[in-house]
Design a protein around this motif. Structure first.
Motif, PDB file in Angstrom:
ATOM      1  N   ALA A  84       0.959  -1.130  -0.117  1.00  0.00           N
ATOM      2  CA  ALA A  84       0.086  -0.063   0.007  1.00  0.00           C
ATOM      3  C   ALA A  84       1.050   0.888  -0.458  1.00  0.00           C
ATOM      4  O   ALA A  84      -0.117   2.586  -0.086  1.00  0.00           O
ATOM      5  CB  ALA A  84      -0.772   0.261   1.083  1.00  0.00           C
ATOM      6  N   GLY A  85       2.593   1.128   0.379  1.00  0.00           N
ATOM      7  CA  GLY A  85       3.433   2.487  -0.163  1.00  0.00           C
ATOM      8  C   GLY A  85       3.901   2.435   1.226  1.00  0.00           C
ATOM      9  O   GLY A  85       3.530   4.059   1.652  1.00  0.00           O
ATOM     10  N   HIS A  86       3.382   2.080   2.436  1.00  0.00           N
ATOM     11  CA  HIS A  86       4.146   2.297   3.548  1.00  0.00           C
ATOM     12  C   HIS A  86       4.644   2.084   4.154  1.00  0.00           C
ATOM     13  O   HIS A  86       5.564   0.960   3.195  1.00  0.00           O
ATOM     14  CB  HIS A  86       2.619   2.497   4.608  1.00  0.00           C
ATOM     15  CG  HIS A  86       1.496   3.295   4.417  1.00  0.00           C
ATOM     16  ND1 HIS A  86       1.115   3.389   4.929  1.00  0.00           N
ATOM     17  CD2 HIS A  86       0.657   1.991   4.622  1.00  0.00           C
ATOM     18  CE1 HIS A  86      -0.101   4.367   4.197  1.00  0.00           C
ATOM     19  NE2 HIS A  86      -0.904   2.913   3.626  1.00  0.00           N
ATOM     20  N   GLU A  87       5.519   2.796   4.930  1.00  0.00           N
ATOM     21  CA  GLU A  87       6.838   2.668   5.276  1.00  0.00           C
ATOM     22  C   GLU A  87       7.098   1.526   6.514  1.00  0.00           C
ATOM     23  O   GLU A  87       5.847   1.558   7.384  1.00  0.00           O
ATOM     24  CB  GLU A  87       7.266   3.586   5.714  1.00  0.00           C
ATOM     25  CG  GLU A  87       8.951   3.802   6.356  1.00  0.00           C
ATOM     26  CD  GLU A  87      10.096   4.808   6.599  1.00  0.00           C
ATOM     27  OE1 GLU A  87      10.878   4.884   6.342  1.00  0.00           O
ATOM     28  OE2 GLU A  87       8.469   6.050   6.903  1.00  0.00           O
ATOM     29  N   ILE A  88       7.594   0.886   6.881  1.00  0.00           N
ATOM     30  CA  ILE A  88       7.722  -0.005   8.005  1.00  0.00           C
ATOM     31  C   ILE A  88       8.941   0.309   8.621  1.00  0.00           C
ATOM     32  O   ILE A  88      10.744   0.213   8.559  1.00  0.00           O
ATOM     33  CB  ILE A  88       7.903  -1.433   7.698  1.00  0.00           C
ATOM     34  CG1 ILE A  88       7.017  -2.323   6.578  1.00  0.00           C
ATOM     35  CG2 ILE A  88       8.368  -2.331   8.894  1.00  0.00           C
ATOM     36  CD1 ILE A  88       5.624  -2.597   7.320  1.00  0.00           C
ATOM     37  N   GLY A  89       9.050  -0.286  10.054  1.00  0.00           N
ATOM     38  CA  GLY A  89      10.006  -0.218  11.012  1.00  0.00           C
ATOM     39  C   GLY A  89       9.509  -1.101  12.139  1.00  0.00           C
ATOM     40  O   GLY A  89       9.297  -1.711  12.205  1.00  0.00           O
ATOM     41  N   LEU A  90      10.826  -0.943  12.678  1.00  0.00           N
ATOM     42  CA  LEU A  90      10.878  -2.215  13.273  1.00  0.00           C
ATOM     43  C   LEU A  90      10.566  -1.386  15.422  1.00  0.00           C
ATOM     44  O   LEU A  90      11.165  -0.666  15.753  1.00  0.00           O
ATOM     45  CB  LEU A  90      12.151  -2.984  13.371  1.00  0.00           C
ATOM     46  CG  LEU A  90      12.895  -4.109  14.665  1.00  0.00           C
ATOM     47  CD1 LEU A  90      11.884  -5.196  14.883  1.00  0.00           C
ATOM     48  CD2 LEU A  90      13.948  -4.603  14.840  1.00  0.00           C
ATOM     49  N   HIS A  91       9.922  -2.481  15.997  1.00  0.00           N
ATOM     50  CA  HIS A  91       9.043  -2.151  17.177  1.00  0.00           C
ATOM     51  C   HIS A  91       9.952  -2.892  18.076  1.00  0.00           C
ATOM     52  O   HIS A  91      10.137  -2.996  19.283  1.00  0.00           O
ATOM     53  CB  HIS A  91       8.018  -2.792  17.413  1.00  0.00           C
ATOM     54  CG  HIS A  91       7.151  -1.459  18.617  1.00  0.00           C
ATOM     55  ND1 HIS A  91       7.524  -0.532  19.115  1.00  0.00           N
ATOM     56  CD2 HIS A  91       5.902  -1.691  19.169  1.00  0.00           C
ATOM     57  CE1 HIS A  91       6.766   0.076  20.407  1.00  0.00           C
ATOM     58  NE2 HIS A  91       6.084  -0.845  20.038  1.00  0.00           N
ATOM     59  N   GLY A  92      10.627  -4.627  17.730  1.00  0.00           N
ATOM     60  CA  GLY A  92      11.562  -5.236  18.864  1.00  0.00           C
ATOM     61  C   GLY A  92      10.847  -6.879  18.543  1.00  0.00           C
ATOM     62  O   GLY A  92       9.912  -7.311  17.795  1.00  0.00           O
ATOM     63  N   VAL A  93      11.631  -7.443  18.947  1.00  0.00           N
ATOM     64  CA  VAL A  93      11.424  -9.127  18.504  1.00  0.00           C
ATOM     65  C   VAL A  93       9.890  -9.282  19.265  1.00  0.00           C
ATOM     66  O   VAL A  93       9.129 -10.045  18.819  1.00  0.00           O
ATOM     67  CB  VAL A  93      12.527  -9.408  19.423  1.00  0.00           C
ATOM     68  CG1 VAL A  93      11.914 -11.080  19.684  1.00  0.00           C
ATOM     69  CG2 VAL A  93      14.038  -9.007  18.936  1.00  0.00           C
ATOM     70  N   ASP A  94       9.829  -7.962  20.156  1.00  0.00           N
ATOM     71  CA  ASP A  94       8.328  -8.680  20.943  1.00  0.00           C
ATOM     72  C   ASP A  94       8.452  -7.034  21.918  1.00  0.00           C
ATOM     73  O   ASP A  94       9.119  -6.333  21.323  1.00  0.00           O
ATOM     74  CB  ASP A  94       8.558  -9.790  22.381  1.00  0.00           C
ATOM     75  CG  ASP A  94       9.681  -9.358  22.915  1.00  0.00           C
ATOM     76  OD1 ASP A  94      10.413  -8.839  23.357  1.00  0.00           O
ATOM     77  OD2 ASP A  94      10.244 -11.090  23.011  1.00  0.00           O
ATOM     78  N   HIS A  95       7.796  -7.343  22.918  1.00  0.00           N
ATOM     79  CA  HIS A  95       7.021  -5.534  23.434  1.00  0.00           C
ATOM     80  C   HIS A  95       8.067  -5.442  24.535  1.00  0.00           C
ATOM     81  O   HIS A  95       7.023  -4.889  25.636  1.00  0.00           O
ATOM     82  CB  HIS A  95       5.342  -5.727  23.489  1.00  0.00           C
ATOM     83  CG  HIS A  95       5.355  -4.237  23.224  1.00  0.00           C
ATOM     84  ND1 HIS A  95       4.844  -3.331  24.441  1.00  0.00           N
ATOM     85  CD2 HIS A  95       4.719  -3.235  22.571  1.00  0.00           C
ATOM     86  CE1 HIS A  95       4.917  -1.992  24.479  1.00  0.00           C
ATOM     87  NE2 HIS A  95       4.652  -2.403  23.037  1.00  0.00           N
ATOM     88  N   ARG A  96       8.600  -6.104  25.382  1.00  0.00           N
ATOM     89  CA  ARG A  96       9.416  -6.713  26.821  1.00  0.00           C
ATOM     90  C   ARG A  96       9.785  -4.936  26.079  1.00  0.00           C
ATOM     91  O   ARG A  96      10.361  -5.283  25.314  1.00  0.00           O
ATOM     92  CB  ARG A  96      10.280  -7.761  26.523  1.00  0.00           C
ATOM     93  CG  ARG A  96       9.433  -9.250  26.813  1.00  0.00           C
ATOM     94  CD  ARG A  96      10.124  -9.855  27.319  1.00  0.00           C
ATOM     95  NE  ARG A  96      11.008 -11.069  26.384  1.00  0.00           N
ATOM     96  CZ  ARG A  96      12.023 -11.320  25.598  1.00  0.00           C
ATOM     97  NH1 ARG A  96      11.977 -12.217  27.174  1.00  0.00           N
ATOM     98  NH2 ARG A  96      12.335 -12.550  25.255  1.00  0.00           N
ATOM     99  N   ARG A  97      10.334  -4.448  27.912  1.00  0.00           N
ATOM    100  CA  ARG A  97      11.375  -3.306  27.569  1.00  0.00           C
ATOM    101  C   ARG A  97      12.396  -3.222  27.962  1.00  0.00           C
ATOM    102  O   ARG A  97      13.155  -4.338  28.530  1.00  0.00           O
ATOM    103  CB  ARG A  97      10.868  -2.932  28.845  1.00  0.00           C
ATOM    104  CG  ARG A  97       9.622  -2.372  29.583  1.00  0.00           C
ATOM    105  CD  ARG A  97       9.318  -1.691  30.655  1.00  0.00           C
ATOM    106  NE  ARG A  97       8.031  -1.325  30.953  1.00  0.00           N
ATOM    107  CZ  ARG A  97       6.813  -1.521  31.042  1.00  0.00           C
ATOM    108  NH1 ARG A  97       6.344  -2.871  30.909  1.00  0.00           N
ATOM    109  NH2 ARG A  97       5.404  -0.521  31.000  1.00  0.00           N
ATOM    110  N   LEU A  98      13.334  -2.771  27.095  1.00  0.00           N
ATOM    111  CA  LEU A  98      14.469  -3.422  26.580  1.00  0.00           C
ATOM    112  C   LEU A  98      15.679  -2.725  27.775  1.00  0.00           C
ATOM    113  O   LEU A  98      16.751  -3.644  28.363  1.00  0.00           O
ATOM    114  CB  LEU A  98      14.703  -2.323  25.180  1.00  0.00           C
ATOM    115  CG  LEU A  98      14.374  -2.306  24.051  1.00  0.00           C
ATOM    116  CD1 LEU A  98      14.981  -1.878  22.741  1.00  0.00           C
ATOM    117  CD2 LEU A  98      14.036  -3.844  23.514  1.00  0.00           C
ATOM    118  N   THR A  99      14.659  -2.087  28.526  1.00  0.00           N
ATOM    119  CA  THR A  99      15.499  -1.817  29.793  1.00  0.00           C
ATOM    120  C   THR A  99      15.972  -3.203  31.239  1.00  0.00           C
ATOM    121  O   THR A  99      16.565  -2.915  31.753  1.00  0.00           O
ATOM    122  CB  THR A  99      14.895  -0.628  30.440  1.00  0.00           C
ATOM    123  OG1 THR A  99      13.550  -0.535  30.858  1.00  0.00           O
ATOM    124  CG2 THR A  99      15.069   0.846  29.720  1.00  0.00           C
TER     125      THR A  99
END
Length: 208
Positions: free
Chosen positions: A49-64
């Protein structure tokens, strides 16, 4: 600039895509690898559809909860896998919950990614009225502001435990926001599209 997190998600992503198409808008979708693996065809529809993909992580666990070394390894591997899925490179990364230390930011940067925060929050992860979400998306109304929205809701399968998802029509919210932007002479754009004529602004964003 419109950004969507936590997808791809059947029932949410398609609604958002339809609303964007109806208004001639583009967005950057920060995908969770856990969901991209489960819904590769839906991810492909976002790209087609012409949109851009970024990465939000392997999963949604806090990186901290990880060391910078672990963050770098996880992010590097997730970037490579997501790029294989969409057949193109990825430029942007958004830490789950926006949580990152300086060491984590540096680990992300070493993976060849730019960490992206936001300036406005649609509150579509909360159980609030649609009118409140639209008002939050319009607050300030400055061109070039990065708006945080969601085409899905991360759950236990994604390493998140944020309770039940709010029940509402994500496509309707996207349409309401895009119509309101149009009344102000604004159009929703992905990060890449906005930077064709705009300028990238870098500011510190460190949250534990």
């Amino acid at each position: 600039m419109l950004t969507y997190d936590d997808g791809p998600d059947p029932g949410g992503t398609e609604q958002v895509l339809a609303a964007l198409a109806d208004h001639g808008a583009t967005a950057t979708f920060f995908a969770l690898l856990s969901r991209a693996r489960r819904h590769p065809q839906l991810l492909a529809e976002v790209v087609a559809a012409g949109h851009e993909i970024g990465l939000h992580g392997v999963d949604h666990r806090r990186l901290t909860g990880f060391t910078p070394t672990e963050v770098q390894r996880r992010t590097r591997d997730a970037k490579a896998e997501l790029e294989d899925l969409i057949g193109r490179g990825i430029r942007w990364f958004r830490p789950p919950y926006g949580k990152q230390t300086f060491g984590i930011w540096r680990a992300i940067n070493r993976c060849g990614l730019v960490s992206v925060s936001w300036g406005r929050d649609m509150l579509d992860w909360q159980d609030v009225p649609q009118t409140q979400r639209v008002a939050a998306a319009l607050k300030g109304g400055l061109p070039g502001t990065i708006v945080l929205a969601h085409d899905g809701f991360a759950g236990p399968d994604d390493g998140a435990d944020d309770g039940p998802p709010p029940v509402f029509d994500r496509g309707e919210l996207a349409r309401l926001v895009l119509e309101a932007y149009g009344e102000q002479g604004l159009v929703g754009r992905s990060l890449a599209d906005a930077l064709i004529e705009g300028k990238q602004v870098r500011r510190p964003w460190f949250k534990h």
